[in-house]
Design a protein around this motif. Structure first.
Motif, PDB file in Angstrom:
ATOM      1  N   LYS A1275       0.829  -1.154   0.037  1.00  0.00           N
ATOM      2  CA  LYS A1275      -0.007  -0.166  -0.081  1.00  0.00           C
ATOM      3  C   LYS A1275       0.944   1.114  -0.093  1.00  0.00           C
ATOM      4  O   LYS A1275       2.019   1.260   0.607  1.00  0.00           O
ATOM      5  N   PRO A1276       0.578   2.362  -0.828  1.00  0.00           N
ATOM      6  CA  PRO A1276       1.093   3.578  -0.583  1.00  0.00           C
ATOM      7  C   PRO A1276       1.363   4.225   0.693  1.00  0.00           C
ATOM      8  O   PRO A1276       0.426   4.050   1.544  1.00  0.00           O
ATOM      9  N   GLU A1277       2.535   4.713   0.739  1.00  0.00           N
ATOM     10  CA  GLU A1277       2.771   5.492   2.306  1.00  0.00           C
ATOM     11  C   GLU A1277       1.814   6.635   2.235  1.00  0.00           C
ATOM     12  O   GLU A1277       1.539   7.601   1.306  1.00  0.00           O
ATOM     13  N   LYS A1278       1.467   6.984   3.362  1.00  0.00           N
ATOM     14  CA  LYS A1278       0.616   8.044   3.563  1.00  0.00           C
ATOM     15  C   LYS A1278       1.358   9.298   3.422  1.00  0.00           C
ATOM     16  O   LYS A1278       2.469   9.428   3.977  1.00  0.00           O
ATOM     17  N   GLU A1279       0.741  10.342   2.977  1.00  0.00           N
ATOM     18  CA  GLU A1279       1.343  11.611   3.005  1.00  0.00           C
ATOM     19  C   GLU A1279       0.741  12.805   3.702  1.00  0.00           C
ATOM     20  O   GLU A1279      -0.523  12.506   4.484  1.00  0.00           O
ATOM     21  N   CYS A1280       1.574  13.477   4.386  1.00  0.00           N
ATOM     22  CA  CYS A1280       1.263  14.355   5.598  1.00  0.00           C
ATOM     23  C   CYS A1280       1.909  15.518   5.493  1.00  0.00           C
ATOM     24  O   CYS A1280       3.039  15.655   4.781  1.00  0.00           O
ATOM     25  N   THR A1281       1.453  16.715   6.035  1.00  0.00           N
ATOM     26  CA  THR A1281       2.089  17.925   6.255  1.00  0.00           C
ATOM     27  C   THR A1281       2.929  17.930   7.516  1.00  0.00           C
ATOM     28  O   THR A1281       2.373  17.292   8.741  1.00  0.00           O
ATOM     29  N   ILE A1282       3.928  18.897   7.781  1.00  0.00           N
ATOM     30  CA  ILE A1282       4.417  19.115   9.044  1.00  0.00           C
ATOM     31  C   ILE A1282       3.419  19.693   9.921  1.00  0.00           C
ATOM     32  O   ILE A1282       3.319  19.198  11.123  1.00  0.00           O
ATOM     33  N   ALA A1283       2.525  20.419   9.472  1.00  0.00           N
ATOM     34  CA  ALA A1283       1.590  20.963  10.545  1.00  0.00           C
ATOM     35  C   ALA A1283       0.605  19.912  10.792  1.00  0.00           C
ATOM     36  O   ALA A1283       0.190  19.978  12.092  1.00  0.00           O
ATOM     37  N   GLU A1284       0.247  18.933   9.879  1.00  0.00           N
ATOM     38  CA  GLU A1284      -0.734  18.065  10.438  1.00  0.00           C
ATOM     39  C   GLU A1284       0.013  16.998  11.329  1.00  0.00           C
ATOM     40  O   GLU A1284      -0.432  16.405  12.160  1.00  0.00           O
ATOM     41  N   LEU A1285       1.435  16.767  11.419  1.00  0.00           N
ATOM     42  CA  LEU A1285       2.172  15.845  12.047  1.00  0.00           C
ATOM     43  C   LEU A1285       2.203  16.580  13.635  1.00  0.00           C
ATOM     44  O   LEU A1285       1.928  16.016  14.592  1.00  0.00           O
ATOM     45  N   ILE A1286       2.491  17.798  13.470  1.00  0.00           N
ATOM     46  CA  ILE A1286       2.688  18.696  14.704  1.00  0.00           C
ATOM     47  C   ILE A1286       1.249  18.362  15.400  1.00  0.00           C
ATOM     48  O   ILE A1286       1.031  18.259  16.722  1.00  0.00           O
ATOM     49  N   GLN A1287      -0.005  18.636  14.995  1.00  0.00           N
ATOM     50  CA  GLN A1287      -1.244  18.498  15.456  1.00  0.00           C
ATOM     51  C   GLN A1287      -1.470  17.165  15.950  1.00  0.00           C
ATOM     52  O   GLN A1287      -1.976  16.753  17.128  1.00  0.00           O
ATOM     53  N   GLU A1288      -0.919  16.229  15.143  1.00  0.00           N
ATOM     54  CA  GLU A1288      -1.256  14.743  15.470  1.00  0.00           C
ATOM     55  C   GLU A1288      -0.438  14.293  16.789  1.00  0.00           C
ATOM     56  O   GLU A1288      -1.037  13.717  17.680  1.00  0.00           O
ATOM     57  N   ILE A1289       0.748  14.988  16.920  1.00  0.00           N
ATOM     58  CA  ILE A1289       1.484  14.564  18.078  1.00  0.00           C
ATOM     59  C   ILE A1289       0.794  15.071  19.280  1.00  0.00           C
ATOM     60  O   ILE A1289       0.642  14.589  20.374  1.00  0.00           O
ATOM     61  N   LEU A1290       0.369  16.339  19.170  1.00  0.00           N
ATOM     62  CA  LEU A1290      -0.196  16.951  20.444  1.00  0.00           C
ATOM     63  C   LEU A1290      -1.694  16.424  20.776  1.00  0.00           C
ATOM     64  O   LEU A1290      -2.017  16.102  21.825  1.00  0.00           O
TER      65      LEU A1290
END
Length: 1601
Positions: A1275-1290
């Protein structure tokens, strides 16, 4: 291409104590010409905000007169009244003569302070740093050489050729020129004259009766001349000779004594040491007077006990005399009485009350056993009169009562009497010892005078057996003065032999000069005004006439007196050359005197070295063989801030003046019969890299030195037609045989194939001429009987005579003058530009070879001189030998081939006419000058250089060779010099990126092997570890070697043995597409180096590598903005730190991650490759310092993405491992990651746009099975933005993170217990805290997991709960996000918890409100309740808790450095006063001043504290984070200090003094991971750690913002 500018400024680098770095106490710092100095004091030095430079610059009057200051250095250390001067403030010249100059640093930069000073006038300077009010550093001395040029004649302090003459033998002044010019024609450029002042009664040159007048000897019409006219006439003649000859004229000065019959001392006896102003000398006078009376009676035969008087011829007679002296003089005199306290004057019991009322000084002793020493400090008048010693009884009573309090007066009376009696016993024993020494000294003196000097020619038999120590002046006071002399047992420059401490005159330690009275200056001019004024006038008068002075008996001249008078001399003549004899046999003492007095030439006496090894050692040590060694490394450096090339100030051994013979010692012929050593002395001395000197008589082979007292004859001045020695060509030898009764005499030998031939007869003298060159054996046949003659030497067992017949061109001269002229020209050629030198000693044959390599001159047919000389100290009988000596090039000319034969029969004949009352005539020796090496050896041709194979060397043989290494070498030198500088101008360096820089300069062995797939590692040299494959390791070694000039280093041995290292360097650069632009220029440079002789390779290789390194660094600086480049490059430590930044980030195949080829190593060498290379926590602690501060934004961006791609569970990994066995066991790494994103956005040119950057994620799911299934299905790797990653972490942190590590168990951690793999993190909404962890894991950087049987699976420091640094990081990130949200640059307002919005604003406010209530530990225990502190668990106060809500509550209160990270990133959480208090306390408890590279990881007061880490100990290093000092927290500590103390000053830099030393000395050119206690070496630490460099560099950047 324009050549890069060479700076005319000399750089002086000082250490943190204000001392010049690498200062050698046996050397002197010097400046050859007027120069600008840039004196650099490192940041943080002297623990002060700013220092001032104090320097004793001369005072320039309005009239242009230069007045040298008499200022002494300030007292070192802290002294509010620090004032050091020998002048009185009442002195009318006090303000001028006591002046100094204060210099402020040129900018108020953070880091090194730069002080610019101009030294324009010759002389001696000192500088000190003034700091913290009235504190002063140790003075640093610098000497500026005098300008010795005369008209068109260039002379420097190393090119002098001095001829010493006895002034009296020159005759009247009108006669001087004719003689002096003959010495000029021999190549001498300076004349040293013995004193010419009015002589005393002994007529010794050095016993001066009137220092202010010239002796009548020098004037035909003296009676008609005034003193002023005499001086004017002297000045006229000296000036005329200076102008016409270009020669320099030096004269002796005598400062320590005056003639015994000096009339002026009668009027000023206070200028002498006598029994009136030094009453302690009375005891010595009494002894001396008794000995003198006995001596006189003995010589007058008035003592019937000695019928053999005035002679003493046998040991028995000597013993009788000594027995008499002991019994009738020493014992009868009872000298001990002069040192005793009169028992009748001891205090009585009834006196004690009165003594208590008297004032006395404070008592310092505390123990009863100290009384015996204490009493000696409070007695006075020792030695002055019998039973005349007195005591401060009040002080003694006070001491006794202090040490033994509470007793009655009877006790104190008894105790005082006991102490006084004990003193008398000790004094009596001391004097008995002194008298034993005096007896031994008298015995030696009497034996010498009466038995050793028993030759009537040397000494009349009725002369005294001793020399009196005292003289009574013919003045009303009948002053009893001390004679001067010298002692074998002390250093008179530092010790007064007449004082009442050493008692040398009483002990008869002095070898007295009976014609000289010792002068007493005192400590300052006010102590003896007339004497100081007189001697000042004496020197300044000479300074107006002469070019310099020789300080007679300098080693016995008190230093403060010499300093004063020499500064007065320089104020008269700033270019005065100061020559001195300073025979202490102590190099440090010699250097100290040289640097403080400004001595320009220290006399070294060749004739005092008794073997070839000593001689070669002196030549090597002082003749320039260390400072100017052939192949010496280039001493240029690049100032990265200005782009200029500079030199550092140099130090050298005190400049010697090598005398082949001094005027006050035995001649070399006399001292080393048969005198063959003389010619080697002349030749070898002439090619030393220093000034040389001789005494008139050496060149003309005088067998014995002229007597400085008795010699009254004049030097012979030859007319122009008959000047110089006799010369003849001995191409035919006449053999003689005397036989008056023979009918015939034949001769047979090798010259006629042993066929007898008849000799010619002349009345019993038979002769035969031989003209065939060679050494011939022969015998005579007298009336048919074969025989030998005792006229000729015998060869071999056959008893044959032999004789040498010389070939065409061989000539014999009668003395050394023609050779002196040749060698003078060579000395001048070699030393006008300090040509490099090399010395080789062939011990077996007493051969010394000295090579002088002339500086490149393509217009001559030679570029070196070689002198080979055989001294034959060993007195080897045969002149045959077999040895081969290498030359420095191809022979172009045999300049000289000579040896001398001294016939002692001729010497005896010469002495028969020595009493000639009129003239001193040359001795006629036999000095052979051969046209070449024929008969001595042969020249063997080589490819690049020749050899001489010697088969014969007579004693005293000398050969001088000119050789050339060829114009090709000179062209190569010029090519390398020019081309290596071009490296600095190459534009390609400005485009070098960080990974390329890392490749070019660094890459440790493991990285290099990884990068090249095992084909190549770091270059290896035995005994010289090269830790990097790039040029960093070579550069590091060369930096050190440029200071030490150790040309025997393994690196250079490797370079001489082959071209491997040059090929290695070119090979590496050619393998990289970004560095292969260097291959053509390096290939051209190294090709030339390869063709050079081995001796030259280190110099030119070093130059290329150092400029290559500088080119890379300049290229990096050019990519920075001006201000950043400025603060980095202006501080030596900061530029070194900047160089280290590029050690960690680069390409390693085993860490390549997708399209991201480059990665950051956590540390070298342990974390260099494969899965161990990349650690999230380490990377993002180092991130700012290694990437953002140096503006490597592209690499910073890729680093964030490198970790973003492998995020999972709302975390980034601690161990990256390219997504393979990635571990998410770090709670802090993610917050450091988020902080780095924040810092990147705020500092990079990309800014907030980076938050929109998309990337693909490695992991499909947080659940391992789902991820594996998706991966299996491609399956293809998921794409994400830095902002989205920050929000996910928090978001995940807010809702709670709970998972068990993938593959939990021994596969990923063989030591962790089951519970340790469980990861738990949650948000406390009431406080805003992020908490997590458990006692079985360690989720922060303090992550040591127990692995020993006793602690297996137990973390050394679990830190579960809410670690303070995570709290600080959390606040920093969420408060930033809130601002971005407000600015509509971040679309997320906050996190959702159970469907409700928990905004970042609310979260940050909650955290801020609760922070100090949860973390602060107040200094006042009464406030514990307010801050929720459990008083029973508090160990340290006035700090912040390390953790909040740990399961083991006591861990909250551990004093650790982690709080400084929170202060650095989230200062808003802290009350300023609390933070300041905490920082002060942490600094006191966790940092060891001037030693620590880091911070202790636990307070020493903690029971778990263990400061030294050893991973192989019984705990397996379980204390990893419980005491050892880690470097990276110190960077944040400094940032916190900058923030909360609002100071950007040197107080920050003082913490980095140890780092400066370590960074410069470490072969890794870096800072370590950690150290043991007090900065001690830790074997298990990484030698180069990314976060150590990163945080320290970030802190310095913060200080410079």
């Amino acid at each position: 291409m324009e050549r890069r500018k060479d700076s005319q400024i000399l750089y002086v680098f000082c250490d943190e104590f204000g001392k010049i770095i690498n200062r050698d106490p046996e050397k002197v710092y010097y400046i050859p010409t007027a120069s600008e100095l840039k004196i650099i004091l490192p940041g943080g030095a002297l623990e002060c905000e700013a220092a001032e430079l104090i320097i004793n610059l001369p005072h320039l009057t309005r009239e242009g007169e230069i007045i040298y200051t008499l200022r002494e250095p300030f007292i070192t250390g802290n002294d509010e009244d620090a004032h050091s001067s020998i002048l009185s403030e009442e002195d009318p010249e006090f303000e001028v003569l006591n002046s100094y100059t204060e210099v402020s640093p040129d900018t108020n930069r953070i880091g090194a302070q730069h002080f610019n000073v101009s030294l324009l006038y010759p002389g001696v300077y000192f500088f000190q740093f003034k700091y913290s009010g009235n504190c002063y550093t140790e003075p640093q001395w610098i000497q500026l050489d005098p300008d010795l040029d005369k008209g068109d004649t260039h002379t420097n302090v190393s090119s002098l050729r001095i001829q010493t003459v006895l002034s009296r033998s020159l005759g009247v002044l009108d006669r001087w020129e004719e003689f002096i010019y003959t010495q000029r024609d021999l190549g001498y450029n300076a004349i040293h004259l013995t004193p010419i002042q009015h002589y005393g009664e002994s007529m010794s040159h050095y016993s001066i009766a009137d220092q202010l007048s010239i002796d009548d000897w020098y004037f035909e019409d003296s009676s008609s001349l005034t003193t002023e006219e005499k001086f004017e006439k002297l000045k006229y003649h000296i000036n005329k000779m200076q102008i016409e000859s270009g020669m320099l004229f030096f004269i002796d000065i005598v400062l320590n004594h005056t003639a015994g019959n000096s009339s002026w001392v009668k009027e000023h006896p206070e200028a002498t040491y006598n029994t009136d102003n030094c009453p302690h000398l009375t005891s010595a006078y009494v002894l001396d007077k008794a000995i003198e009376d006995f001596d006189i009676k003995f010589n007058k035969k008035e003592l019937p006990e000695f019928p053999y008087a005035p002679h003493i011829k046998t040991k028995e007679q000597l013993e009788e005399v000594m027995a008499y002296i002991k019994t009738n003089i020493i014992e009868k005199l009872k000298i001990e009485e002069f040192f005793l306290i009169d028992p009748d004057k001891f205090p009585q019991e009834q006196d004690l009350a009165e003594l208590r009322l008297k004032k006395s000084s404070e008592v310092t002793i505390t123990r009863e056993k100290d009384f015996s020493g204490f009493i000696w400090h409070i007695v006075i008048n020792q030695g002055a009169s019998r039973l005349g010693v007195s005591v401060d009884y009040s002080h003694l009573l006070k001491a006794v009562e202090k040490v033994i309090p509470g007793k009655d007066d009877e006790f104190y009376y008894d105790k005082i009497h006991h102490i006084l009696k004990q003193y008398n016993m000790d004094a009596q024993n001391m004097i008995h010892g002194f008298m034993g020494e005096a007896y031994d000294a008298l015995r030696g003196e009497i034996e010498y005078h009466k038995m050793v000097l028993n030759d009537p020619k040397l000494r009349a038999p009725d002369q005294r057996m001793t020399t009196s120590y005292f003289r009574e002046l013919d003045n009303p006071q009948k002053t009893k003065c001390v004679h001067n002399g010298w002692s074998m047992g002390g250093d008179a420059s530092k010790q007064d032999f007449c004082d009442n401490k050493c008692w040398f005159y009483l002990r008869r330690y002095i070898i007295a000069w009976g014609d000289c009275i010792k002068l007493r200056y005192g400590k300052k001019p006010a102590d003896s005004p007339y004497l100081w004024k007189r001697m000042t006038e004496y020197l300044t008068g000479l300074g107006k006439i002469f070019d310099g002075v020789r300080i007679d008996n300098a080693h016995s001249t008190p230093k403060h007196i010499a300093k004063y008078l020499l500064q007065k001399l320089r104020s008269t003549n700033q270019n005065s050359f100061v020559l001195a004899e300073f025979f202490t046999n102590n190099r440090q003492s010699e250097a100290e005197a040289t640097r403080e007095l400004g001595i320009n030439g220290l006399i070294r006496e060749m004739q005092n070295f008794g073997n070839c090894q000593e001689l070669s050692a002196q030549y090597h040590g002082y003749g320039g063989c260390r400072e100017y060694i052939i192949g010496k490394l280039d001493d240029h450096y690049l100032d990265h801030s200005t782009g200029e090339i500079y030199r550092k100030i140099k130090q050298r051994y005190p400049l010697p003046v090598f005398y082949d013979m001094t005027h006050d010692n035995s001649s070399t012929i006399e001292k080393f019969p048969p005198g063959t050593i003389s010619l080697p002395h002349l030749a070898l001395g002439s090619v030393l890299c220093c000034s040389i000197a001789s005494t008139y008589g050496f060149d003309i082979l005088l067998p014995k030195n002229l007597h400085i007292v008795k010699e009254m004859r004049l030097y012979q001045v030859e007319d122009s037609e008959n000047s110089g020695p006799s010369e003849y060509n001995p191409n035919t030898k006449t053999i003689e045989f005397y036989a008056f009764d023979a009918e015939y005499v034949d001769i047979a030998g090798t010259f006629n194939n042993w066929q007898p031939e008849r000799m010619q007869q002349d009345e019993g003298r038979w002769t035969f001429d031989i003209s065939e060159p060679g050494i011939h054996q022969f015998k005579f046949i007298k009336d048919n009987e074969w025989t030998s003659s005792n006229i000729y030497p015998i060869a071999g067992p056959d008893g044959n005579n032999f004789i040498e017949v010389y070939g065409e061109g061989h000539k014999i001269i009668t003395d050394f003058r023609p050779i002196r002229k040749i060698m003078s020209e060579i000395h001048d050629e070699c030393n006008n530009d300090h040509s490099p030198i090399f010395l080789h000693h062939v011990k077996e044959w007493d051969i010394i070879q000295i090579v002088r390599r002339l500086n490149d001159n393509i217009n001559t047919d030679y570029d070196s001189y070689t002198v080979i000389a055989r001294s034959n100290f060993q007195h080897l009988e045969s002149d045959k030998l077999d040895t081969t000596i290498e030359l420095p090039g191809k022979v172009t000319k045999v300049v000289l081939c000579a040896y001398a034969i001294i016939d002692f029969n001729k010497i005896n004949h010469y002495f028969d006419k020595v009493d000639n009352p009129e003239r001193i005539v040359p001795f006629e020796g036999e000095v052979h000058m051969a046209p070449g090496l024929q008969g001595f050896g042969e020249i063997i041709e080589g490819n690049s250089f020749d050899y001489i194979k010697f088969t014969r060397m007579p004693a005293g043989f000398v050969v001088v060779i000119r050789a050339s290494s060829g114009n090709e070498d000179i062209k190569r030198h010029e090519f390398i010099d020019e081309k290596s500088l071009e490296l600095l101008e190459m534009k390609e360096f400005k485009d070098i990126d960080l990974p390329t820089l890392n490749y070019a300069l660094y890459k440790c062995d493991e990285e290099e092997k990884d990068y090249t797939l095992g084909k190549r590692g770091a270059y290896t040299i035995p005994h010289a570890p090269m830790v990097y494959a790039g040029i960093a390791s070579v550069t590091h070694i060369l930096r050190s070697l440029k200071e030490t000039q150790d040309l025997g280093h393994p690196l250079f041995n490797n370079l001489r043995e082959g071209n491997w290292i040059m090929d290695y360097i070119i090979g590496r650069f050619s393998d990289n597409e970004h560095t292969n632009f260097l291959v053509p220029i390096l290939d051209a440079l190294f090709s030339n180096v390869k063709e050079l002789p081995n001796r030259s390779k280190p110099h030119y290789f070093s130059k290329i590598i150092c400029y290559l390194w500088d080119a890379f660094i300049l290229g990096q600086l050019s990519q920075l903005d001006h201000e950043t480049a400025r603060w980095i490059s202006e501080d030596p430590f900061t530029i070194n730190l900047y160089e280290s930044v590029s050690q960690f980030y680069g390409k390693v195949n085993s860490a390549k991650f997708g399209e991201l080829e480059n990665s950051m190593s956590a540390g070298l060498p342990h974390f260099s490759t494969q899965y161990m290379r990349c650690w999230g926590r380490d990377t993002f602690i180092a991130f700012n310092g290694l990437l953002l501060v140096p503006k490597y934004y592209k690499d910073a961006r890729e680093t964030i993405l490198y970790y973003a791609k492998v995020s999972r569970h709302g975390l980034i990994p601690n161990l990256h491992d390219r997504g393979h066995n990635t571990r998410f066991n770090a709670r802090d790494a993610t917050w450091l990651f988020l902080q780095s994103i924040k810092d990147y956005v705020q500092n990079s040119t990309e800014g907030v746009a980076f938050l929109s950057q998309k990337f693909t994620r490695t992991f499909h799911s947080d659940i391992q099975s789902e991820h594996n299934e998706a991966s299996d299905d491609d399956k293809p790797e998921k794409e994400c933005t830095i902002a989205e990653l920050i929000q996910e972490i928090l978001q995940k942190h807010a809702q709670g993170i709970n998972f068990r590590e993938w593959n939990a168990g021994s596969a990923i951690d063989e030591h962790m217990k089951y519970e340790g793999f469980n990861i738990h993190i949650e948000l406390d909404l009431t406080t805003g805290l992020i908490t997590g962890g458990n006692p079985h894991n360690c989720g922060t950087w303090m992550d040591k997991m127990g692995s020993a049987p006793e602690n297996k699976g137990i973390p050394g420091s679990p830190r579960d709960g809410a670690p303070i640094e995570i709290t600080g990081l959390c606040y920093s990130v969420i408060s930033w996000l809130h601002k971005l949200y407000q600015q509509k640059q971040f679309k997320y307002q906050g996190v959702k918890i159970r469907g409700n919005m928990y905004s970042y604003e609310r979260w940050s406010e909650t955290l801020q409100m609760s922070f100090e209530r949860l973390y602060w530990i107040p200094s006042d225990p009464d406030l514990d309740f307010a801050y929720g502190c459990n008083s029973s668990l508090v160990n340290e106060r006035g700090i912040y808790k390390d953790v909040a809500r740990a399961k083991d509550e006591w861990r909250n209160y551990q004093c650790r450095p982690n709080q400084v990270l929170a202060m650095a990133v989230a200062p808003e959480l802290f009350t300023k006063e609390f933070a300041q208090e905490a920082l002060e306390n942490l600094g006191e408890k966790l940092i060891i001043k001037n030693k620590s590279l880091g911070m202790k990881t636990l307070s020493p007061s903690d029971m778990a504290y263990k400061p030294n880490y050893d991973n192989s100990d019984e705990t397996h290093g379980w204390n990893y984070h419980n005491g050892p000092e880690w470097v990276w927290p110190l960077g944040y500590y400094l940032i916190a200090r900058i923030i909360f103390f609002e100071k950007k000053d040197q107080q920050i830099m003082k913490y980095l003094i140890p780092h400066q030393h370590h960074l410069y000395s470490s072969p890794w050119m870096s800072l370590p991971e950690l150290t043991n206690e007090a900065g001690g070496y830790c074997e298990d630490s990484c030698h180069a750690q990314a976060w150590s460099i990163g945080t320290i560099f970030e802190a310095i950047h913060k200080a410079n913002e």
